[in-house]
Design an enzyme around this catalytic site. Structure first.
Site, PDB file in Angstrom:
ATOM      1  N   SER A 222       0.825  -1.195   0.000  1.00 25.00           N
ATOM      2  CA  SER A 222       0.000   0.000   0.000  1.00 25.00           C
ATOM      3  C   SER A 222       0.872   1.262   0.000  1.00 25.00           C
ATOM      4  O   SER A 222       1.676   1.445  -0.905  1.00 25.00           O
ATOM      5  CB  SER A 222      -0.945  -0.060   1.203  1.00 25.00           C
ATOM      6  OG  SER A 222      -1.995   0.845   1.080  1.00 25.00           O
ATOM      7  N   ASP A 450      -9.047  -4.706  -5.807  1.00 25.88           N
ATOM      8  CA  ASP A 450      -8.540  -4.014  -4.619  1.00 25.88           C
ATOM      9  C   ASP A 450      -9.347  -2.732  -4.430  1.00 25.88           C
ATOM     10  O   ASP A 450      -9.359  -1.869  -5.300  1.00 25.88           O
ATOM     11  CB  ASP A 450      -7.058  -3.686  -4.822  1.00 25.88           C
ATOM     12  CG  ASP A 450      -6.392  -3.118  -3.580  1.00 25.88           C
ATOM     13  OD1 ASP A 450      -7.066  -2.410  -2.802  1.00 25.88           O
ATOM     14  OD2 ASP A 450      -5.187  -3.365  -3.388  1.00 25.88           O
ATOM     15  N   HIS A 477      -7.321  -5.970  -0.242  1.00 24.61           N
ATOM     16  CA  HIS A 477      -6.265  -4.966  -0.337  1.00 24.61           C
ATOM     17  C   HIS A 477      -4.946  -5.602   0.083  1.00 24.61           C
ATOM     18  O   HIS A 477      -4.749  -5.895   1.253  1.00 24.61           O
ATOM     19  CB  HIS A 477      -6.594  -3.775   0.557  1.00 24.61           C
ATOM     20  CG  HIS A 477      -5.547  -2.701   0.535  1.00 24.61           C
ATOM     21  ND1 HIS A 477      -5.015  -2.206  -0.628  1.00 24.61           N
ATOM     22  CD2 HIS A 477      -4.938  -2.034   1.549  1.00 24.61           C
ATOM     23  CE1 HIS A 477      -4.123  -1.277  -0.342  1.00 24.61           C
ATOM     24  NE2 HIS A 477      -4.055  -1.161   0.971  1.00 24.61           N
TER      25      HIS A 477
END
Length: 508
Positions: A222, A450, A477
């Site tokens: 991320s 995602d 995610h």
């Protein structure tokens, strides 16, 4: 909503439910010369020891985990000025060691110390010292960013949402100025000006050297992908291997990023509601076409009256929305979301409140970790400000279209300027395409559904880095080493240990 966090699914669920190949490079050559004036930081010898006193994660770290802190300058242009301490955790390699694997879970603002436990039963645990770190200002690093007291955070969460009338906009912007003022008063402008990606990647290079690695081996999720790509841009010659999962597109401006994320969460909501509709007792009904309307009927009354919970706070509107979004980060949370929405249908809000507490970092004793304050501080120095009310209004209108399940029906064609517009220090980074020469082959993992960092961002980042793109089909995610997919994990492990680049077009 923060722009994508690496989510450790098993831990959160437990809380809620009580290609081509090259010869392997052994990074045992000489360390690169440190930048001028920074020699004392690069020459540190870490004093590994007990993790006692290292915050929330102290009792959650794996046995044999060691912790330490290293010193870095607050401002790299002033190496003789104030310093900060970066918290590190380590689990040593159990076999023939290649070097260190530095890990970051994302955020920004999320502690990374527990990341040293990842991939425990894989060759990564044998070949690497797995090292987690709390970026400057985050978690157990010192000083830690703190903008609000626990009481202030509880009060803010409990407030009913403001509408976009002139009075409501003025109230929101006044609250943003108050929050930004507290951040300046309680942390100092110098620290706030130096907590962004620009500084963290320099800290990462100090960490690399302190760990004794001539080149960096890194796995970032991320926001951690933004750290990885920025590091590659500044220190391409110091990279051994990078795996970036759940990509943040560094070329996207804050408006683009926000709208992409809105569309991603709507897609996740649609996937959830279609799955839920298969059950006769689905709290959103059995017709997915009506799921948004059914959802709004459940949450809208909370604007005026919180749902009852065992906790005396009750579940207000803001916390309900936060809890739902937390549950949409992965399809492994869908059964938890059904539980929470079923409770809300019956007038209770315990599960959604617990999900919101997890997202906001509220502990069982009512105190908070600093995830949210650090998130705001980092984001506000990483991104350009939206200072034009017309741009804010257009963004609000487009956001409502992109994510109708989040549209409270109170759009007015105007919107408040967000908190970063009131921030006391300027931004130090901005959107741009990554341009780098001399970088070895890297790997980007992107997940098709995602919600937080949509798939296309990974495609674009891989193109900018010239990286191998691995596609993971799923609704979650981040996926590598956390989704339990052998196809994906084997490819990532082979790359990190043997520098074997995944085959072109690999889809898992």
């Amino acid at each position: 909503m923060r722009s994508g966090r690496g989510v450790l699914v098993a831990a959160v669920l437990a809380m809620v439910l009580a290609g081509c190949s090259v010869t392997e490079e052994e990074p045992n050559g000489p360390l690169p010369a440190p930048p001028g004036g920074l020699e004392k930081f690069y020459a540190q010898v870490p004093q590994w020891g007990s993790c006692e006193g290292f915050g929330d994660l102290e009792d959650k770290l794996a046995p044999k985990t060691q912790c330490t802190r290293i010193t870095v300058p607050v401002d790299y242009e002033k190496p003789d000025g104030p310093t900060a301490q970066i918290a590190l955790s380590r689990l040593e390699a159990s076999g023939k060691r290649i070097g260190s694997l530095l890990l970051n879970p994302g955020g920004p603002g999320v502690s990374g110390l527990s990341m040293s436990s990842i991939a425990a039963k894989t060759p990564l645990a044998e070949r690497f010292d797995r090292v987690g770190f709390d970026p400057r200002g985050v978690g157990s690093s010192l000083p830690a960013i703190a903008c609000q007291t626990a009481q202030e955070s509880d009060s803010e969460r409990a407030e009913p949402p403001t509408d976009n009338t002139p009075e409501g906009i003025a109230k929101s912007e006044d609250e943003n100025r108050t929050y930004a003022g507290h951040c300046a008063e309680r942390n100092g402008a110098e620290l706030l000006a130096h907590v962004g990606t620009r500084e963290v990647i320099q800290d990462m290079d100090v960490i690399r050297a302190v760990l004794g690695d001539p080149k960096l081996t890194y796995l970032g999720y991320s926001y951690g992908t933004k750290l990885g790509s920025a590091y590659a841009e500044k220190f391409p010659g110091n990279v051994r291997a990078l795996v970036l999962d759940g990509a943040v597109d560094s070329a996207a401006d804050p408006v683009q990023e926000s709208l992409r994320q809105a569309a991603g969460f709507q897609k996740a909501f649609d996937g959830y509601s279609a799955d839920c509709a298969k059950e006769a007792d689905c709290p959103l009904g059995t017709d997915p076409a009506q799921s948004v309307a059914r959802f709004r009927a459940l949450v809208n009354p909370l604007r005026d009256k919180p749902a009852v919970t065992n906790d005396p706070r009750g579940l207000g509107y803001n916390d309900a929305i936060t809890g739902v979004q937390q549950a949409l980060y992965t399809d492994e949370f869908w059964r938890v979301l059904t539980l929470g929405l079923s409770e809300l249908r019956d007038g209770r809000g315990d599960t959604l409140l617990q999900l919101a507490d997890i997202y906001d970092g509220r502990r069982d004793d009512g105190t908070y970790n600093n995830t949210q304050d650090a998130f705001n501080a980092i984001r506000c120095v990483d991104d350009p400000r939206i200072a034009d009310p017309a741009v804010a209004a257009a963004q609000d209108a487009e956001y409502r279209k992109a994510a109708p399940f989040l549209d409270d029906g109170r759009g007015t064609g105007a919107a408040p300027l967000e908190v970063c517009n009131a921030w006391p220090v300027p931004n130090t980074s901005g959107p741009h395409k990554i341009a780098v020469n001399g970088l070895p082959k890297t790997v980007v993992v992107s997940t098709t559904e995602d919600p937080a960092t949509p798939y296309q961002a990974g495609v674009e980042l891989a193109g900018q880095l010239g990286a191998a793109l691995v596609t993971f089909r799923g609704t979650r995610h981040t996926a590598a080493l956390v989704a339990g997919d052998a196809c994906l994990d084997d490819a990532v492990i082979a790359y990190l240990t043997e520098l074997k680049v995944p085959e072109q077009g690999l889809t898992c």
